[in-house]
Write a protein that holds these residues in place. Structure first.
Motif, PDB file in Angstrom:
ATOM      1  N   SER A 273     -22.361  -1.440  18.610  1.00 43.82           N
ATOM      2  CA  SER A 273     -22.615  -0.957  17.246  1.00 43.82           C
ATOM      3  C   SER A 273     -22.206   0.501  17.081  1.00 43.82           C
ATOM      4  CB  SER A 273     -24.092  -1.159  16.885  1.00 43.82           C
ATOM      5  OG  SER A 273     -24.940  -0.327  17.656  1.00 43.82           O
ATOM      6  N   VAL A 274     -22.264   1.293  18.166  1.00 43.34           N
ATOM      7  CA  VAL A 274     -21.762   2.672  18.103  1.00 43.34           C
ATOM      8  C   VAL A 274     -20.254   2.662  17.853  1.00 43.34           C
ATOM      9  CG1 VAL A 274     -21.371   4.788  19.439  1.00 43.34           C
ATOM     10  CG2 VAL A 274     -23.602   3.663  19.517  1.00 43.34           C
ATOM     11  N   CYS A 275     -19.531   1.755  18.526  1.00 39.18           N
ATOM     12  CA  CYS A 275     -18.090   1.619  18.283  1.00 39.18           C
ATOM     13  C   CYS A 275     -17.819   1.299  16.815  1.00 39.18           C
ATOM     14  CB  CYS A 275     -17.504   0.521  19.168  1.00 39.18           C
ATOM     15  SG  CYS A 275     -17.494   0.899  20.934  1.00 39.18           S
ATOM     16  N   ASP A 276     -18.630   0.409  16.247  1.00 38.69           N
ATOM     17  CA  ASP A 276     -18.478   0.065  14.828  1.00 38.69           C
ATOM     18  C   ASP A 276     -18.721   1.280  13.943  1.00 38.69           C
ATOM     19  OD1 ASP A 276     -17.894  -2.564  15.453  1.00 38.69           O
ATOM     20  OD2 ASP A 276     -19.966  -3.254  15.200  1.00 38.69           O
ATOM     21  N   ALA A 277     -19.673   2.127  14.343  1.00 42.62           N
ATOM     22  CA  ALA A 277     -19.973   3.323  13.551  1.00 42.62           C
ATOM     23  C   ALA A 277     -18.796   4.301  13.560  1.00 42.62           C
ATOM     24  CB  ALA A 277     -21.235   4.009  14.090  1.00 42.62           C
ATOM     25  N   TYR A 278     -18.090   4.390  14.688  1.00 44.48           N
ATOM     26  CA  TYR A 278     -16.890   5.226  14.735  1.00 44.48           C
ATOM     27  C   TYR A 278     -15.849   4.713  13.741  1.00 44.48           C
ATOM     28  CZ  TYR A 278     -18.095   8.002  18.888  1.00 44.48           C
ATOM     29  OH  TYR A 278     -18.676   8.894  19.762  1.00 44.48           O
ATOM     30  N   ARG A 279     -15.740   3.381  13.611  1.00 42.02           N
ATOM     31  CA  ARG A 279     -14.729   2.791  12.725  1.00 42.02           C
ATOM     32  C   ARG A 279     -15.117   2.916  11.254  1.00 42.02           C
ATOM     33  NH1 ARG A 279     -15.398  -1.500  16.583  1.00 42.02           N
ATOM     34  NH2 ARG A 279     -13.722  -1.535  18.129  1.00 42.02           N
ATOM     35  N   THR A 280     -16.390   2.653  10.952  1.00 39.57           N
ATOM     36  CA  THR A 280     -16.827   2.577   9.558  1.00 39.57           C
ATOM     37  C   THR A 280     -17.438   3.875   9.037  1.00 39.57           C
ATOM     38  OG1 THR A 280     -19.047   1.794  10.158  1.00 39.57           O
ATOM     39  CG2 THR A 280     -17.307   0.121   9.878  1.00 39.57           C
ATOM     40  N   GLU A 281     -17.847   4.751   9.964  1.00 40.76           N
ATOM     41  CA  GLU A 281     -18.556   5.990   9.643  1.00 40.76           C
ATOM     42  C   GLU A 281     -19.908   5.714   8.986  1.00 40.76           C
ATOM     43  OE1 GLU A 281     -16.241   9.000   7.781  1.00 40.76           O
ATOM     44  OE2 GLU A 281     -14.520   8.755   9.133  1.00 40.76           O
ATOM     45  N   ILE A 282     -20.483   4.526   9.263  1.00 39.86           N
ATOM     46  CA  ILE A 282     -21.824   4.163   8.792  1.00 39.86           C
ATOM     47  C   ILE A 282     -22.755   4.143  10.006  1.00 39.86           C
ATOM     48  CG2 ILE A 282     -23.240   2.401   7.682  1.00 39.86           C
ATOM     49  CD1 ILE A 282     -20.717   1.436   6.238  1.00 39.86           C
ATOM     50  N   VAL A 283     -23.699   5.068  10.057  1.00 39.21           N
ATOM     51  CA  VAL A 283     -24.530   5.206  11.251  1.00 39.21           C
ATOM     52  C   VAL A 283     -25.792   4.352  11.194  1.00 39.21           C
ATOM     53  CG1 VAL A 283     -23.667   7.538  11.633  1.00 39.21           C
ATOM     54  CG2 VAL A 283     -25.802   7.212  10.392  1.00 39.21           C
ATOM     55  N   ASN A 284     -26.236   3.982  10.005  1.00 32.97           N
ATOM     56  CA  ASN A 284     -27.510   3.260   9.885  1.00 32.97           C
ATOM     57  C   ASN A 284     -27.472   1.851  10.451  1.00 32.97           C
ATOM     58  OD1 ASN A 284     -28.804   5.426   8.662  1.00 32.97           O
ATOM     59  ND2 ASN A 284     -28.251   4.775   6.599  1.00 32.97           N
ATOM     60  N   ASN A 285     -26.266   1.346  10.751  1.00 32.77           N
ATOM     61  CA  ASN A 285     -26.151   0.000  11.321  1.00 32.77           C
ATOM     62  C   ASN A 285     -26.165   0.001  12.848  1.00 32.77           C
ATOM     63  OD1 ASN A 285     -26.020  -1.186   8.786  1.00 32.77           O
ATOM     64  ND2 ASN A 285     -23.781  -1.074   8.689  1.00 32.77           N
ATOM     65  N   ILE A 286     -26.309   1.179  13.454  1.00 35.97           N
ATOM     66  CA  ILE A 286     -26.361   1.254  14.914  1.00 35.97           C
ATOM     67  C   ILE A 286     -27.656   0.599  15.408  1.00 35.97           C
ATOM     68  CG2 ILE A 286     -26.480   2.794  16.914  1.00 35.97           C
ATOM     69  CD1 ILE A 286     -24.787   4.782  15.402  1.00 35.97           C
ATOM     70  N   LYS A 287     -27.527  -0.286  16.376  1.00 36.78           N
ATOM     71  CA  LYS A 287     -28.664  -1.067  16.875  1.00 36.78           C
ATOM     72  C   LYS A 287     -29.283  -0.385  18.093  1.00 36.78           C
ATOM     73  CE  LYS A 287     -26.584  -5.408  15.318  1.00 36.78           C
ATOM     74  NZ  LYS A 287     -26.041  -6.727  15.763  1.00 36.78           N
ATOM     75  N   ILE A 288     -30.097   0.610  17.832  1.00 40.01           N
ATOM     76  CA  ILE A 288     -30.749   1.335  18.917  1.00 40.01           C
ATOM     77  C   ILE A 288     -31.963   0.551  19.402  1.00 40.01           C
ATOM     78  CG2 ILE A 288     -31.994   3.437  19.548  1.00 40.01           C
ATOM     79  CD1 ILE A 288     -30.204   4.991  17.712  1.00 40.01           C
ATOM     80  N   PRO A 289     -32.081   0.285  20.706  1.00 37.82           N
ATOM     81  CA  PRO A 289     -33.270  -0.412  21.225  1.00 37.82           C
ATOM     82  C   PRO A 289     -34.548   0.303  20.799  1.00 37.82           C
ATOM     83  CG  PRO A 289     -31.577  -0.290  22.906  1.00 37.82           C
ATOM     84  CD  PRO A 289     -31.094   0.562  21.760  1.00 37.82           C
ATOM     85  N   SER A 290     -35.534  -0.493  20.378  1.00 38.65           N
ATOM     86  CA  SER A 290     -36.771   0.072  19.820  1.00 38.65           C
ATOM     87  C   SER A 290     -37.979  -0.300  20.677  1.00 38.65           C
ATOM     88  CB  SER A 290     -36.976  -0.457  18.394  1.00 38.65           C
ATOM     89  OG  SER A 290     -38.253  -0.096  17.899  1.00 38.65           O
ATOM     90  N   LEU A 291     -38.921   0.628  20.766  1.00 35.83           N
ATOM     91  CA  LEU A 291     -40.180   0.396  21.483  1.00 35.83           C
ATOM     92  C   LEU A 291     -41.292  -0.062  20.539  1.00 35.83           C
ATOM     93  CD1 LEU A 291     -38.561   1.977  23.631  1.00 35.83           C
ATOM     94  CD2 LEU A 291     -40.708   3.027  24.341  1.00 35.83           C
ATOM     95  N   LYS A 292     -40.957  -0.413  19.324  1.00 39.70           N
ATOM     96  CA  LYS A 292     -41.953  -0.893  18.382  1.00 39.70           C
ATOM     97  C   LYS A 292     -42.624  -2.158  18.916  1.00 39.70           C
ATOM     98  CE  LYS A 292     -42.588  -2.041  13.494  1.00 39.70           C
ATOM     99  NZ  LYS A 292     -41.916  -2.210  12.174  1.00 39.70           N
ATOM    100  N   GLY A 293     -43.933  -2.224  18.808  1.00 42.92           N
ATOM    101  CA  GLY A 293     -44.660  -3.381  19.302  1.00 42.92           C
ATOM    102  C   GLY A 293     -44.774  -3.420  20.815  1.00 42.92           C
ATOM    103  N   LEU A 294     -44.616  -2.284  21.445  1.00 39.91           N
ATOM    104  CA  LEU A 294     -44.656  -2.187  22.896  1.00 39.91           C
ATOM    105  C   LEU A 294     -46.014  -2.620  23.453  1.00 39.91           C
ATOM    106  CD1 LEU A 294     -42.822  -1.056  25.244  1.00 39.91           C
ATOM    107  CD2 LEU A 294     -44.118   1.058  24.997  1.00 39.91           C
ATOM    108  N   SER A 295     -46.000  -3.223  24.620  1.00 39.19           N
ATOM    109  CA  SER A 295     -47.243  -3.624  25.290  1.00 39.19           C
ATOM    110  C   SER A 295     -47.076  -3.467  26.794  1.00 39.19           C
ATOM    111  CB  SER A 295     -47.586  -5.074  24.955  1.00 39.19           C
ATOM    112  OG  SER A 295     -48.651  -5.526  25.766  1.00 39.19           O
ATOM    113  N   PHE A 296     -48.131  -3.014  27.451  1.00 34.90           N
ATOM    114  CA  PHE A 296     -48.077  -2.879  28.909  1.00 34.90           C
ATOM    115  C   PHE A 296     -48.458  -4.185  29.604  1.00 34.90           C
ATOM    116  CE2 PHE A 296     -48.277   1.556  27.695  1.00 34.90           C
ATOM    117  CZ  PHE A 296     -47.377   2.120  28.580  1.00 34.90           C
ATOM    118  N   GLU A 297     -48.670  -5.228  28.823  1.00 35.01           N
ATOM    119  CA  GLU A 297     -48.987  -6.525  29.397  1.00 35.01           C
ATOM    120  C   GLU A 297     -47.734  -7.345  29.642  1.00 35.01           C
ATOM    121  OE1 GLU A 297     -52.050  -7.008  30.309  1.00 35.01           O
ATOM    122  OE2 GLU A 297     -52.560  -5.070  29.406  1.00 35.01           O
ATOM    123  N   GLU A 298     -46.561  -6.851  29.184  1.00 32.44           N
ATOM    124  CA  GLU A 298     -45.319  -7.620  29.304  1.00 32.44           C
ATOM    125  C   GLU A 298     -44.827  -7.623  30.731  1.00 32.44           C
ATOM    126  OE1 GLU A 298     -42.596  -5.983  26.482  1.00 32.44           O
ATOM    127  OE2 GLU A 298     -44.083  -5.982  24.894  1.00 32.44           O
TER     128      GLU A 298
END
Length: 298
Positions: A273-298
């Motif tokens: 998705s970073v490569c796509d951002a270089y091509r399109t100059e749209i940064v909001n579509n970059i798929k950065i891994p998220s820690l949302k909903g994190l649990s130490f039970e996983e």
């Protein structure tokens, strides 16, 4: 395909890439599905045909040292330089650089906040984000002050980046090195030049793009250390070194709207998705891994 078993043999059979382990068990993957073969073990042998077929199918063979850090790659001649991406990296306008760096810092701050939320710690990072006040130094000082409280009397007084005396800082540095190696692998596979950074500048034998793109991923390394600490409260760095890479590769993480996936898969999606951002100059579509909903039970 990641080769992690010493003495493996890579061959080809009926349109599939095969990996025969020392115990004679065999893993298979259709050649057309192989983006890269990552060699992170000793004594790995390739048949001549497997080398040729991989290169014909535009795959990359990445060679790593004992710390999983890429030290070389074998690619088809036309892939030595990815012309389109290389030109866009060199000619990236300053406005895009600024947007990319702000986006990376914002996602890093959000991941830090998600981690502290998981620890049930009171913090001000969400307020910093809401106020659009993403001054990296201030957030870092606040984050480490709250984060280190999880280690009780063993907690370091400050973050040490080099020659760390406190074992917790030493383990953090090692975790970041492993994450850098995994990220470096994806950057090379997807045709980006790691010496052309977004915010960090090139210095001798440095990889500024790795330093830039790892920023939102650092809290995931912090999470790996905390999860280890819950299993082994005595914090033996020798044990952590043995488990760190394995924990990172097997842990699951959110990416976009998809279900949780393994970190190597998430990193490949991120860098693509970073490569796509270089091509399109749209940064909001970059798929950065998220820690949302994190649990130490996983």
């Amino acid at each position: 395909m990641h080769i992690l078993n010493h003495g493996s043999f890579i061959g080809v059979d009926r349109g599939c890439l095969t990996c025969t382990l020392p115990d004679k068990t065999q893993k298979r993957l259709p050649l057309c599905d192989v983006l890269a073969v990552v060699v992170a073990a000793r004594g790995v042998c390739f048949s001549g045909e497997s080398f040729s077929r991989l290169l014909e199918n535009n795959a990359v063979i990445l060679h790593c040292d004992s710390s999983y850090k890429p030290i070389g790659r074998t690619t088809a001649l036309h892939r030595i330089v990815h012309k389109d991406i290389f030109e866009r990296q060199i000619n990236m306008p300053p406005s895009l650089q600024a947007k990319l760096w702000f986006f990376l810092l914002k996602n890093k701050s959000e991941n830090q906040a998600f981690l502290l939320d998981c620890l049930c710690k009171e913090h001000k990072i969400w307020q910093y984000i809401q106020d659009n006040c993403l001054e990296e130094g201030n957030i870092a000082r606040h984050y480490w002050k709250v984060f280190f409280k999880s280690f009780g009397k063993n907690a370091p007084k400050k973050r040490e980046h080099q020659n760390a005396e406190n074992p917790i800082n030493g383990m953090l540095n090692y975790a970041y090195a492993v994450m850098s190696a995994l990220l470096h692998r994806s950057i090379l596979i997807h045709g980006l030049n790691p010496v052309l950074g977004i915010h960090h500048k090139y210095r001798f034998r440095s990889n500024p793009l790795v330093y830039d793109l790892i920023e939102p991923l650092r809290p995931f390394s912090d999470y790996i250390l905390l999860r280890y600490h819950k299993k082994y409260p005595r914090l033996e760095i020798e044990t952590f070194v043995k488990h760190c890479a394995k924990d990172m590769i097997t842990a699951r993480i959110n990416i976009g709207k998809a279900k949780k996936v393994s970190l190597p898969v998430a990193l490949d999606s991120y860098i693509s998705s970073v490569c796509d951002a270089y091509r399109t100059e749209i940064v909001n579509n970059i798929k950065i891994p998220s820690l949302k909903g994190l649990s130490f039970e996983e």
